[in-house]
Design a protein around this motif. Sequence first.
Motif, PDB file in Angstrom:
ATOM      1  N   PRO A 158      43.774  32.463  38.883  1.00  0.00           N
ATOM      2  CA  PRO A 158      42.065  32.800  38.945  1.00  0.00           C
ATOM      3  C   PRO A 158      41.946  34.135  38.410  1.00  0.00           C
ATOM      4  CG  PRO A 158      43.389  32.383  41.294  1.00  0.00           C
ATOM      5  CD  PRO A 158      44.132  32.039  40.320  1.00  0.00           C
ATOM      6  N   ILE A 159      42.760  35.139  38.658  1.00  0.00           N
ATOM      7  CA  ILE A 159      42.155  36.614  38.282  1.00  0.00           C
ATOM      8  C   ILE A 159      42.267  36.498  36.604  1.00  0.00           C
ATOM      9  CG2 ILE A 159      42.602  38.712  38.466  1.00  0.00           C
ATOM     10  CD1 ILE A 159      41.757  37.526  41.165  1.00  0.00           C
ATOM     11  N   ALA A 160      43.399  35.705  36.040  1.00  0.00           N
ATOM     12  CA  ALA A 160      43.264  35.998  34.663  1.00  0.00           C
ATOM     13  C   ALA A 160      42.353  35.238  33.890  1.00  0.00           C
ATOM     14  CB  ALA A 160      44.560  35.226  34.217  1.00  0.00           C
ATOM     15  N   ALA A 162      39.340  34.832  35.463  1.00  0.00           N
ATOM     16  CA  ALA A 162      38.063  35.559  35.920  1.00  0.00           C
ATOM     17  C   ALA A 162      37.456  36.653  34.957  1.00  0.00           C
ATOM     18  CB  ALA A 162      38.491  36.240  37.381  1.00  0.00           C
ATOM     19  N   ILE A 163      38.476  37.173  34.054  1.00  0.00           N
ATOM     20  CA  ILE A 163      38.083  38.190  33.196  1.00  0.00           C
ATOM     21  C   ILE A 163      37.131  37.699  32.031  1.00  0.00           C
ATOM     22  CG2 ILE A 163      38.781  39.987  31.466  1.00  0.00           C
ATOM     23  CD1 ILE A 163      41.497  40.017  33.010  1.00  0.00           C
ATOM     24  N   PRO A 164      37.497  36.473  31.333  1.00  0.00           N
ATOM     25  CA  PRO A 164      36.655  36.058  30.246  1.00  0.00           C
ATOM     26  C   PRO A 164      35.349  35.365  31.069  1.00  0.00           C
ATOM     27  CG  PRO A 164      38.434  35.006  30.344  1.00  0.00           C
ATOM     28  CD  PRO A 164      38.860  36.043  31.193  1.00  0.00           C
ATOM     29  N   ILE A 165      35.735  34.895  31.967  1.00  0.00           N
ATOM     30  CA  ILE A 165      34.606  34.270  32.848  1.00  0.00           C
ATOM     31  C   ILE A 165      33.538  35.280  33.033  1.00  0.00           C
ATOM     32  CG2 ILE A 165      33.700  32.858  34.753  1.00  0.00           C
ATOM     33  CD1 ILE A 165      35.132  31.027  33.301  1.00  0.00           C
ATOM     34  N   TYR A 166      34.101  36.381  33.687  1.00  0.00           N
ATOM     35  CA  TYR A 166      32.692  37.288  33.831  1.00  0.00           C
ATOM     36  C   TYR A 166      32.123  37.901  32.792  1.00  0.00           C
ATOM     37  CZ  TYR A 166      31.560  42.048  35.341  1.00  0.00           C
ATOM     38  OH  TYR A 166      30.802  43.078  35.714  1.00  0.00           O
ATOM     39  N   LEU A 167      32.679  37.930  31.632  1.00  0.00           N
ATOM     40  CA  LEU A 167      32.076  38.416  30.585  1.00  0.00           C
ATOM     41  C   LEU A 167      31.241  37.324  29.948  1.00  0.00           C
ATOM     42  CD1 LEU A 167      35.175  40.077  28.402  1.00  0.00           C
ATOM     43  CD2 LEU A 167      33.173  41.406  29.841  1.00  0.00           C
ATOM     44  N   TYR A 169      29.732  34.838  31.688  1.00  0.00           N
ATOM     45  CA  TYR A 169      28.595  34.697  32.650  1.00  0.00           C
ATOM     46  C   TYR A 169      27.714  35.777  32.406  1.00  0.00           C
ATOM     47  CZ  TYR A 169      30.409  30.500  35.098  1.00  0.00           C
ATOM     48  OH  TYR A 169      30.689  29.185  35.447  1.00  0.00           O
ATOM     49  N   ARG A 170      28.034  37.077  32.205  1.00  0.00           N
ATOM     50  CA  ARG A 170      26.990  38.026  32.053  1.00  0.00           C
ATOM     51  C   ARG A 170      26.514  37.918  30.671  1.00  0.00           C
ATOM     52  NH1 ARG A 170      29.853  44.030  31.726  1.00  0.00           N
ATOM     53  NH2 ARG A 170      30.096  43.347  29.524  1.00  0.00           N
ATOM     54  N   TYR A 250      38.132  32.107  47.129  1.00  0.00           N
ATOM     55  CA  TYR A 250      37.749  33.308  47.333  1.00  0.00           C
ATOM     56  C   TYR A 250      37.689  34.190  46.013  1.00  0.00           C
ATOM     57  CZ  TYR A 250      38.406  38.335  48.865  1.00  0.00           C
ATOM     58  OH  TYR A 250      38.255  39.680  49.026  1.00  0.00           O
ATOM     59  N   VAL A 254      34.673  36.369  45.134  1.00  0.00           N
ATOM     60  CA  VAL A 254      34.401  37.870  45.270  1.00  0.00           C
ATOM     61  C   VAL A 254      34.384  38.590  43.968  1.00  0.00           C
ATOM     62  CG1 VAL A 254      36.892  38.299  45.108  1.00  0.00           C
ATOM     63  CG2 VAL A 254      35.347  39.700  46.686  1.00  0.00           C
ATOM     64  N   LEU A 255      34.715  38.060  42.677  1.00  0.00           N
ATOM     65  CA  LEU A 255      34.733  38.698  41.562  1.00  0.00           C
ATOM     66  C   LEU A 255      33.331  38.624  40.715  1.00  0.00           C
ATOM     67  CD1 LEU A 255      38.173  38.218  40.176  1.00  0.00           C
ATOM     68  CD2 LEU A 255      37.232  40.614  41.069  1.00  0.00           C
ATOM     69  N   PRO A 265      33.318  33.030  52.091  1.00  0.00           N
ATOM     70  CA  PRO A 265      34.642  33.659  52.301  1.00  0.00           C
ATOM     71  C   PRO A 265      34.599  35.424  51.981  1.00  0.00           C
ATOM     72  CG  PRO A 265      34.898  31.498  51.447  1.00  0.00           C
ATOM     73  CD  PRO A 265      33.465  31.823  51.531  1.00  0.00           C
TER      74      PRO A 265
ATOM     75  N   PRO B  53      37.411  30.386  27.439  1.00  0.00           N
ATOM     76  CA  PRO B  53      37.696  31.893  27.810  1.00  0.00           C
ATOM     77  C   PRO B  53      39.246  32.209  27.878  1.00  0.00           C
ATOM     78  CG  PRO B  53      36.604  30.442  29.492  1.00  0.00           C
ATOM     79  CD  PRO B  53      36.967  29.655  28.341  1.00  0.00           C
ATOM     80  N   TRP B  56      39.360  33.415  24.288  1.00  0.00           N
ATOM     81  CA  TRP B  56      38.810  34.796  24.260  1.00  0.00           C
ATOM     82  C   TRP B  56      39.775  36.005  25.043  1.00  0.00           C
ATOM     83  CZ3 TRP B  56      33.016  35.386  26.557  1.00  0.00           C
ATOM     84  CH2 TRP B  56      32.550  36.728  25.913  1.00  0.00           C
ATOM     85  N   THR B  57      40.432  35.542  26.048  1.00  0.00           N
ATOM     86  CA  THR B  57      41.294  36.451  26.686  1.00  0.00           C
ATOM     87  C   THR B  57      42.447  36.814  25.634  1.00  0.00           C
ATOM     88  OG1 THR B  57      41.052  35.258  28.709  1.00  0.00           O
ATOM     89  CG2 THR B  57      42.599  36.935  28.605  1.00  0.00           C
ATOM     90  N   VAL B 144      39.833  34.197  54.775  1.00  0.00           N
ATOM     91  CA  VAL B 144      39.428  34.127  56.095  1.00  0.00           C
ATOM     92  C   VAL B 144      40.527  34.312  57.088  1.00  0.00           C
ATOM     93  CG1 VAL B 144      38.048  32.982  57.937  1.00  0.00           C
ATOM     94  CG2 VAL B 144      37.213  33.025  55.558  1.00  0.00           C
ATOM     95  N   LEU B 279      46.437  43.153  38.817  1.00  0.00           N
ATOM     96  CA  LEU B 279      45.423  42.779  37.518  1.00  0.00           C
ATOM     97  C   LEU B 279      44.302  42.672  37.690  1.00  0.00           C
ATOM     98  CD1 LEU B 279      44.980  41.302  34.992  1.00  0.00           C
ATOM     99  CD2 LEU B 279      45.428  39.279  36.105  1.00  0.00           C
ATOM    100  N   PHE B 284      39.028  44.789  37.101  1.00  0.00           N
ATOM    101  CA  PHE B 284      37.711  45.045  37.718  1.00  0.00           C
ATOM    102  C   PHE B 284      37.595  46.462  38.435  1.00  0.00           C
ATOM    103  CE2 PHE B 284      38.477  40.408  37.274  1.00  0.00           C
ATOM    104  CZ  PHE B 284      37.181  40.140  36.512  1.00  0.00           C
ATOM    105  N   ALA B 296      46.972  39.471  31.876  1.00  0.00           N
ATOM    106  CA  ALA B 296      46.689  38.078  32.327  1.00  0.00           C
ATOM    107  C   ALA B 296      47.381  36.952  31.337  1.00  0.00           C
ATOM    108  CB  ALA B 296      45.081  37.731  32.064  1.00  0.00           C
TER     109      ALA B 296
END
Lengths: 315, 320, 67
Positions: A158-160, A162-167, A169-170, A250, A254-255, A265, B53, B56-57, B144, B279, B284, B296
């Motif tokens: 997910p973190i990998a 999340a980077i392009p998704i973040y960009l 979505y922005r 989560y 969170v990101l 969560p 994505p 893009w990465t 949680v 990462l 972030f 990534a």
Amino acid sequence: MTSHAHSVVQPSPLSQRIAGVIVVLYAVITMVPLAWIFLTGFKSGPDSIAYPPKVLFTPSAEGYCNLFTTRSRQSPEYIAQLPPTSGICDAFARTSNMVVVGASNFVPRFVNSLIIAFGSTALSVVLGVTAAYAFSRFKVPAKDDLLFFILSTRMMPPIAVAIPIYLMYRDVGLSDTRLGMILLYTAVNVSLAVWLLKGFIDEIPREYEEAALVDGYTRLQAFLKVVLPQATTGIVATAIFCLIFAWNEYAFAVLLTSGEAQTAPPFIPIIIGEGGQDWPAVAAGSTLFLLPILVFTVLLRKHLLRGITFGALRK
Amino acid sequence: MMNALDPHAVLDKAVEATPAPLARRIRGLSDRAIAWLFIAPTIALLLAINIFPLLWTIRLSFTNFRANRPNATVAGVGIDNYVSVLTDPDVWAAMQATAHFLFWTILLQTMLGFTLAYLIDRRFRGHGFWTTVILIPMMLSPAVVGNFWAFLYQPQIGLFNYVVSFFSGIPPSSFEMIGSVKLAPWSIIIVDTWMWTPYVMLICLAGLRSIPNYIYEAAEVDRASRWRQFWSITLPMALPFIMLAVLFRGIENFKMFDMVNLLTSGGPGSTTELASITLKREAFEKWRTGYSSAFAIVLFVTVFGLANIYVKALNRVKNR
Amino acid sequence: MSSDMQPVQRHWPSSLRRGPMEMAATAVIAIGVLMLLQPFSLTLYTWSFVTTLAGTALFMVVSKFPD
């Protein structure tokens, strides 16, 4: 696959009893942390951090009050001239020189969790059942490759992602929106939905649809009126699995969300009181958040294996 | 939800809402057209939210782009990002922390999970109920749960420390599970084992139940001892299932983020800083987008490679 | 997926069958992952990514081979 008990190799009553005792012991130990969350939700602040840890205590509504309200500290003189208390939480706050100033963010976050989980589940199931039907019944070019591609999207860290998704979505204005989270969770869940539902639809005999087609149904009608009702159990099981994933998620939450669309969560861990985490409130929030999943697990128990192995294993 | 899915209602509504000419065309759709109509939305969504994505990465991983400075000029840096990720001793240390976590969680979960499955397969009275109880932790939100374990691990007042001191006599304030460099890696291993042993157990149970009775019956006829039966029938025949569980837990824990982020957030120092947490910090907190994109991709390729093996193992078990 | 490759099968060299080649690719991926996670040599760590990438690419190619 054998449902009947081992005939010649039936375990002896003694070995059964020993096995039973060990398993029950493990199950009970495994439940202790969850029982502790539940109990802590009903403790007062001092009771929750008492040494030795208290198993018996006077129940208190403090945790749940703190979970649902925000409070501010006031002088005793100010509190003395206030009108009589309006509710139990207000009365509670005043005993420690606090005044309830409003509702906390817990309910909006919980509602976000509900909207996003149900929204993405509905979308995943609709996309999943149609795609699964097509994969199950039609000759699709490069079928195995497409199915593996769909499965592998679920395995991405997910973190990998999340980077392009973040960009992305922005740029398109989807960051911190419920729609953005629904689409994202749908993309993750649809892979599970396709794999699971394909297994369920594969089990429905083709003869039913063929009979319907002979009777003058179109393919679409046959799908809607014959296949869907047969697949109901599978659809419900798939829906609950998708719901649980979206409910528990989560890392993306969170990101990619911070306010508006934040789910529970990322919110529960940041419930803080004066001087650190407000453990009774955190426990109360956790209890309310985990309880629905507990119920679903019991409902799902027959399908658990199927769900967690992407439909590969049954029973 | 059931109402929304009621096929008759859906069909009737769809028929009402569709203009007549279009309706005629849809009803006459060929199987081929329906196949594409049914698959296309899913593929489109996956392309938009997963593949685009990803591409893009890959592109970003060859640049020095920083997401917190969108207006700065972006320059291509070739494979520099990959070189720095793959020569950085800190990233290597994160991989070793991940390896430690992987090794012990997989070992403990396999041993515990298989033992439990073996015991449950004795079919004592009430085994169905207790199996369901055991399964509960793995269905809960790791975030949680991880957050709440931080409370159980509190020195002095935490339940975990109390229980340990109750059984061992060590003063409960003399050790900190998440505060000490030595114990923190074990604190995350314990929580992960607590959560995911049920998963391994469930798969092993499926493996044990897939062994046909007649094999045991034949072994009984040959007067093979129970011990012999275990090593020459039970274990070898359950092995593909165990492998499946190990691979899946391996992939999942290689990506581990949520539970550890809330329990220790990588600390103390960087003792529990697993790959995904490093990462997240690079991407972030330090906003080194190009560098973290390369990172990534390294993680992604590893997971993708393991996923290939996983699907192969899955098919082998499925065809049994 | 291999069904549309049936005609090729006759001329396909037996050493390049899908089964053994997939095993080889699996081994390369496994070695790559071990190199990534081992604590002994920074050089091995550095080259782990290329190894895993090669193994994965190999796997995707050979999974198209006939059985």
